[in-house]
Motif scaffolding. Structure first.
Motif, mmCIF file in Angstrom:
data_model
loop_
_atom_site.group_PDB
_atom_site.id
_atom_site.type_symbol
_atom_site.label_atom_id
_atom_site.label_comp_id
_atom_site.label_asym_id
_atom_site.label_seq_id
_atom_site.Cartn_x
_atom_site.Cartn_y
_atom_site.Cartn_z
ATOM 1 N N GLU A 90 35.103 28.464 -2.231
ATOM 2 C CA GLU A 90 36.290 27.561 -3.251
ATOM 3 C C GLU A 90 35.110 26.431 -3.716
ATOM 4 O OE1 GLU A 90 40.613 26.484 -2.795
ATOM 5 O OE2 GLU A 90 39.334 24.638 -1.985
ATOM 6 N N VAL A 91 35.281 26.024 -5.075
ATOM 7 C CA VAL A 91 34.507 24.909 -5.590
ATOM 8 C C VAL A 91 35.192 24.208 -6.515
ATOM 9 C CG1 VAL A 91 32.143 26.018 -5.359
ATOM 10 C CG2 VAL A 91 33.584 26.338 -7.506
ATOM 11 N N GLU A 92 34.525 22.981 -6.858
ATOM 12 C CA GLU A 92 35.288 22.110 -8.065
ATOM 13 C C GLU A 92 34.649 22.581 -9.379
ATOM 14 O OE1 GLU A 92 37.914 19.079 -9.307
ATOM 15 O OE2 GLU A 92 37.729 19.725 -7.352
ATOM 16 N N PHE A 93 35.422 23.090 -10.320
ATOM 17 C CA PHE A 93 34.881 23.549 -11.591
ATOM 18 C C PHE A 93 35.740 23.142 -12.632
ATOM 19 C CE2 PHE A 93 34.088 27.199 -14.390
ATOM 20 C CZ PHE A 93 32.878 26.813 -14.925
ATOM 21 N N MET A 94 35.164 22.195 -13.639
ATOM 22 C CA MET A 94 35.548 21.648 -14.945
ATOM 23 C C MET A 94 36.968 20.818 -14.207
ATOM 24 S SD MET A 94 33.748 22.683 -17.042
ATOM 25 C CE MET A 94 34.233 22.310 -18.496
ATOM 26 N N GLY A 95 36.981 20.055 -13.087
ATOM 27 C CA GLY A 95 38.115 19.455 -12.784
ATOM 28 C C GLY A 95 38.961 20.191 -12.058
ATOM 29 N N ARG A 96 38.854 21.103 -11.853
ATOM 30 C CA ARG A 96 39.873 21.811 -10.794
ATOM 31 C C ARG A 96 39.354 22.732 -9.954
ATOM 32 N NH1 ARG A 96 42.607 26.417 -15.046
ATOM 33 N NH2 ARG A 96 40.558 27.180 -15.492
ATOM 34 N N LYS A 97 39.830 22.774 -8.900
ATOM 35 C CA LYS A 97 39.383 24.166 -7.817
ATOM 36 C C LYS A 97 39.477 25.293 -8.165
ATOM 37 C CE LYS A 97 40.683 21.148 -3.672
ATOM 38 N NZ LYS A 97 39.578 20.997 -3.011
ATOM 39 N N THR A 98 38.419 26.060 -7.994
ATOM 40 C CA THR A 98 38.211 27.497 -8.592
ATOM 41 C C THR A 98 37.811 28.346 -7.349
ATOM 42 O OG1 THR A 98 37.597 26.585 -10.776
ATOM 43 C CG2 THR A 98 36.897 28.572 -10.103
ATOM 44 N N VAL A 99 38.193 29.573 -7.357
ATOM 45 C CA VAL A 99 37.679 30.443 -6.177
ATOM 46 C C VAL A 99 37.395 31.559 -6.753
ATOM 47 C CG1 VAL A 99 38.715 31.923 -4.728
ATOM 48 C CG2 VAL A 99 39.942 29.945 -4.734
ATOM 49 N N PHE A 100 36.291 32.133 -6.308
ATOM 50 C CA PHE A 100 35.423 33.044 -6.738
ATOM 51 C C PHE A 100 34.906 33.898 -5.498
ATOM 52 C CE2 PHE A 100 32.164 29.723 -6.816
ATOM 53 C CZ PHE A 100 30.928 30.421 -6.233
ATOM 54 N N TYR A 101 34.635 35.186 -5.604
ATOM 55 C CA TYR A 101 34.127 35.967 -4.347
ATOM 56 C C TYR A 101 32.792 36.346 -4.603
ATOM 57 C CZ TYR A 101 39.120 35.990 -3.768
ATOM 58 O OH TYR A 101 40.201 35.390 -3.468
ATOM 59 N N LEU A 102 32.091 36.125 -3.579
ATOM 60 C CA LEU A 102 30.485 36.737 -3.181
ATOM 61 C C LEU A 102 30.477 38.024 -2.181
ATOM 62 C CD1 LEU A 102 28.574 33.498 -3.360
ATOM 63 C CD2 LEU A 102 28.938 35.296 -5.206
ATOM 64 N N GLY A 103 29.792 38.953 -2.402
ATOM 65 C CA GLY A 103 29.476 39.917 -1.567
ATOM 66 C C GLY A 103 28.840 39.719 -0.263
ATOM 67 N N ILE A 104 29.372 40.244 0.838
ATOM 68 C CA ILE A 104 28.479 40.232 2.111
ATOM 69 C C ILE A 104 28.301 41.657 2.579
ATOM 70 C CG2 ILE A 104 29.624 37.733 2.468
ATOM 71 C CD1 ILE A 104 31.856 39.387 4.259
ATOM 72 N N GLU A 105 27.301 41.567 3.334
ATOM 73 C CA GLU A 105 26.935 42.861 4.264
ATOM 74 C C GLU A 105 27.011 42.246 5.680
ATOM 75 O OE1 GLU A 105 26.350 46.534 5.065
ATOM 76 O OE2 GLU A 105 26.360 45.857 2.992
ATOM 77 N N PHE A 106 27.655 43.284 6.707
ATOM 78 C CA PHE A 106 27.695 42.960 7.947
ATOM 79 C C PHE A 106 26.470 43.614 8.674
ATOM 80 C CE2 PHE A 106 29.632 44.498 11.919
ATOM 81 C CZ PHE A 106 29.635 43.320 12.640
ATOM 82 N N VAL A 107 25.737 42.584 9.169
ATOM 83 C CA VAL A 107 24.336 43.118 9.770
ATOM 84 C C VAL A 107 24.707 43.666 11.323
ATOM 85 C CG1 VAL A 107 22.044 42.524 10.319
ATOM 86 C CG2 VAL A 107 23.197 41.790 8.593
ATOM 87 N N LYS A 108 25.256 42.853 12.057
ATOM 88 C CA LYS A 108 25.623 43.361 13.479
ATOM 89 C C LYS A 108 26.390 42.445 14.248
ATOM 90 C CE LYS A 108 21.530 40.518 15.133
ATOM 91 N NZ LYS A 108 20.292 40.440 15.947
ATOM 92 N N LYS A 109 27.025 42.979 15.425
ATOM 93 C CA LYS A 109 28.044 42.290 16.090
ATOM 94 C C LYS A 109 27.489 42.226 17.730
ATOM 95 C CE LYS A 109 32.812 41.911 17.304
ATOM 96 N NZ LYS A 109 33.879 41.455 16.365
ATOM 97 N N MET A 110 27.270 40.769 17.982
ATOM 98 C CA MET A 110 26.734 40.706 19.473
ATOM 99 C C MET A 110 27.895 40.918 20.307
ATOM 100 S SD MET A 110 24.577 37.378 18.435
ATOM 101 C CE MET A 110 22.655 37.754 18.479
#
Length: 170
Positions: free
Chosen positions: A150-170
């Motif tokens: 969630e970022v401020e973009f053009m005077g309002r809050k905007t949500v975008f999504y980015l990809g993640i890759e799960f590497v390992k679980k401890m």
């Protein structure tokens, strides 16, 4: 300084090419039509697919917006410069330019970020663009393999999504 150009959806890349060739040949500028790598499951297999990060928008980085704008009249498919009022053009704020700069640091393609999950479900970002945007991450969806930013973009809050890759679980 960054400016935002609105164009027809699904025509971002061709409009960007026109801007680069027709305007960039006269004026020093950089333009970006951002795509993101996302992880999707097809037939039981996780695959990386490319998607538009901001459909219908191109980011233009230039010091001379008036000449850039005047040279853009011949560009087909270009709808408008966002925030234009007569001869004034609204530039992205310093904060907005900051996160855009972090996204475009590696080019127009925003790669998948690698994460690790420690005890207590604490998420640690190991690599990728989310390392620079960690303060903006609102939620991590392990099932869909995406992070909500969630970022401020053009005077309002905007949500975008980015990809993640799960590497390992401890």
């Amino acid at each position: 300084m960054f400016y935002v150009v609105q164009t027809a959806p699904a025509k971002e890349q061709i409009t960007k090419t026109f801007i680069d060739e027709m305007v960039g040949s006269k004026i020093k500028l950089k333009s970006y039509s951002l795509t993101r790598d996302m992880r999707k499951k097809f037939g039981g297999q996780w695959m990386t697919v490319k998607e538009k990060l901001f459909p219908g928008y191109i980011f233009v980085e230039t010091e001379d917006i008036l000449d850039t704008y005047l040279s853009s009249f011949a560009v087909p498919l270009l709808t408008k410069y966002i925030g234009r009022e007569v001869d004034l053009f609204e530039t992205l704020t310093e904060k907005e330019s900051g996160w855009i700069s972090k996204l475009v640091a590696e080019g127009e393609e925003v790669p998948v970020s690698e994460i690790d999950i420690a005890e207590g479900n604490k998420v640690t970002i190991l690599s990728g663009p989310l390392t620079e945007l960690e303060g903006y991450v609102k939620k991590v969806d392990l099932h869909r393999r995406q992070a909500e930013v969630e970022v401020e973009f053009m005077g309002r809050k905007t949500v975008f999504y980015l990809g993640i890759e799960f590497v390992k679980k401890m």
